[in-house]
Design a protein around this motif. Structure first.
Motif, mmCIF file in Angstrom:
data_model
loop_
_atom_site.group_PDB
_atom_site.id
_atom_site.type_symbol
_atom_site.label_atom_id
_atom_site.label_comp_id
_atom_site.label_asym_id
_atom_site.label_seq_id
_atom_site.Cartn_x
_atom_site.Cartn_y
_atom_site.Cartn_z
ATOM 1 N N UNK A 98 0.861 -1.186 0.000
ATOM 2 C CA UNK A 98 0.000 0.000 0.000
ATOM 3 C C UNK A 98 0.895 1.233 0.000
ATOM 4 N N UNK A 99 0.548 2.187 -0.851
ATOM 5 C CA UNK A 99 1.299 3.438 -0.900
ATOM 6 C C UNK A 99 2.476 3.359 -1.850
ATOM 7 N N UNK A 100 3.255 4.406 -1.870
ATOM 8 C CA UNK A 100 3.172 5.557 -0.975
ATOM 9 C C UNK A 100 1.937 6.418 -1.255
ATOM 10 N N UNK A 101 1.303 6.821 -0.166
ATOM 11 C CA UNK A 101 0.106 7.650 -0.201
ATOM 12 C C UNK A 101 0.297 8.841 0.719
ATOM 13 N N UNK A 102 -0.605 9.798 0.580
ATOM 14 C CA UNK A 102 -0.612 10.936 1.495
ATOM 15 C C UNK A 102 -0.136 12.215 0.836
ATOM 16 N N UNK A 103 -0.321 13.272 1.568
ATOM 17 C CA UNK A 103 0.076 14.605 1.121
ATOM 18 C C UNK A 103 1.587 14.791 1.281
ATOM 19 N N UNK A 104 2.188 15.684 0.498
ATOM 20 C CA UNK A 104 3.616 15.954 0.680
ATOM 21 C C UNK A 104 3.923 16.305 2.143
ATOM 22 N N UNK A 105 4.964 15.707 2.663
ATOM 23 C CA UNK A 105 5.344 15.916 4.046
ATOM 24 C C UNK A 105 4.645 14.982 5.015
ATOM 25 N N UNK A 106 3.659 14.235 4.530
ATOM 26 C CA UNK A 106 2.935 13.292 5.386
ATOM 27 C C UNK A 106 2.632 12.005 4.609
ATOM 28 N N UNK A 107 3.561 11.611 3.760
ATOM 29 C CA UNK A 107 3.378 10.400 2.955
ATOM 30 C C UNK A 107 3.805 9.182 3.755
ATOM 31 N N UNK A 108 3.262 8.022 3.381
ATOM 32 C CA UNK A 108 3.623 6.780 4.053
ATOM 33 C C UNK A 108 3.435 5.612 3.087
ATOM 34 N N UNK A 109 4.062 4.503 3.413
ATOM 35 C CA UNK A 109 3.915 3.262 2.647
ATOM 36 C C UNK A 109 3.874 2.112 3.643
ATOM 37 N N UNK A 110 3.175 1.051 3.247
ATOM 38 C CA UNK A 110 3.088 -0.144 4.076
ATOM 39 C C UNK A 110 3.727 -1.306 3.324
ATOM 40 N N UNK A 111 4.574 -2.065 4.026
ATOM 41 C CA UNK A 111 5.246 -3.203 3.419
ATOM 42 C C UNK A 111 5.415 -4.296 4.454
ATOM 43 N N UNK A 112 5.906 -5.432 4.033
ATOM 44 C CA UNK A 112 6.167 -6.542 4.950
ATOM 45 C C UNK A 112 7.642 -6.906 4.881
ATOM 46 N N UNK A 113 8.221 -7.201 6.051
ATOM 47 C CA UNK A 113 9.595 -7.684 6.062
ATOM 48 C C UNK A 113 9.601 -9.126 5.529
ATOM 49 N N UNK A 114 10.766 -9.749 5.349
ATOM 50 C CA UNK A 114 10.800 -11.106 4.778
ATOM 51 C C UNK A 114 10.039 -12.155 5.593
ATOM 52 N N UNK A 115 9.632 -11.845 6.826
ATOM 53 C CA UNK A 115 8.918 -12.804 7.673
ATOM 54 C C UNK A 115 7.437 -12.483 7.774
ATOM 55 N N UNK A 116 7.000 -11.442 7.066
ATOM 56 C CA UNK A 116 5.589 -11.094 7.052
ATOM 57 C C UNK A 116 5.176 -10.032 8.046
ATOM 58 N N UNK A 117 6.098 -9.506 8.843
ATOM 59 C CA UNK A 117 5.775 -8.446 9.791
ATOM 60 C C UNK A 117 5.480 -7.156 9.030
ATOM 61 N N UNK A 118 4.341 -6.539 9.306
ATOM 62 C CA UNK A 118 3.980 -5.305 8.609
ATOM 63 C C UNK A 118 4.735 -4.117 9.181
ATOM 64 N N UNK A 119 5.328 -3.345 8.279
ATOM 65 C CA UNK A 119 6.081 -2.152 8.640
ATOM 66 C C UNK A 119 5.469 -0.974 7.889
ATOM 67 N N UNK A 120 5.218 0.102 8.610
ATOM 68 C CA UNK A 120 4.796 1.359 8.005
ATOM 69 C C UNK A 120 6.007 2.282 8.014
ATOM 70 N N UNK A 121 6.312 2.843 6.855
ATOM 71 C CA UNK A 121 7.374 3.850 6.780
ATOM 72 C C UNK A 121 6.690 5.172 6.437
ATOM 73 N N UNK A 122 6.816 6.136 7.344
ATOM 74 C CA UNK A 122 6.189 7.440 7.179
ATOM 75 C C UNK A 122 7.258 8.490 6.949
ATOM 76 N N UNK A 123 6.988 9.366 5.971
ATOM 77 C CA UNK A 123 7.930 10.442 5.695
ATOM 78 C C UNK A 123 7.846 11.470 6.807
ATOM 79 N N UNK A 124 8.984 11.791 7.362
ATOM 80 C CA UNK A 124 9.011 12.790 8.443
ATOM 81 C C UNK A 124 8.687 14.161 7.861
ATOM 82 N N UNK A 125 7.731 14.875 8.472
ATOM 83 C CA UNK A 125 7.375 16.194 7.929
ATOM 84 C C UNK A 125 8.503 17.190 8.059
#
Length: 125
Positions: A98-125
């Motif tokens: 999912x993503x990257x989505x969001x407004x500039x300065x508040x974008x984020x993406x969702x991914x999974x590590x190789x073991x399936x753990x969900x990680x959200x990476x959010x762009x620091x404003x």
């Protein structure tokens, strides 16, 4: 007064987890020690040994990749979301589900590590 030490992340291969979390996400090794013949402690983080970090725990549990159910396991902040996502794709073949989505300065993406753990990476404003 309490402070946050480590959050446990279940994985099935500590050497691969070491590579992913250090080379892929840029974490530093805070502790990597064989405590006993059967137990290796691998702690990684973005600060020093006294700062919060992840304890990567070698597990055969059926909870690997789903220890938080359908919710994210980890939220990371990035100063270069696109660059970080490109590096994960280039070195590990990992792309956001999912993503990257969001407004500039508040974008984020969702991914999974190789073991399936969900990680959200959010762009620091």
């Amino acid at each position: 007064m309490l402070t946050l030490g480590r959050v446990v992340m279940l994985v099935t291969d500590l050497d691969e987890a070491h590579d992913f979390y250090t080379r892929g996400l840029g974490f530093s090794v805070l502790l990597d020690a064989r405590i006993s013949e059967d137990f290796r402690a691998l702690h990684v983080g973005t600060g020093g040994p006294a700062d919060p970090g992840l304890w990567l725990l070698d597990s055969t549990s059926d909870r690997v990749g789903s220890q938080t159910g359908a919710d994210p396991t980890l939220v990371l902040y990035s100063t270069d979301l696109d660059g970080d996502l490109q590096g994960l794709d280039r070195y590990f073949g990992i792309t956001p589900f999912a993503g990257p989505d969001g407004e500039p300065g508040a974008r984020f993406a969702q991914l999974r590590d190789p073991w399936g753990n969900e990680i959200v990476i959010a762009q620091r404003p």
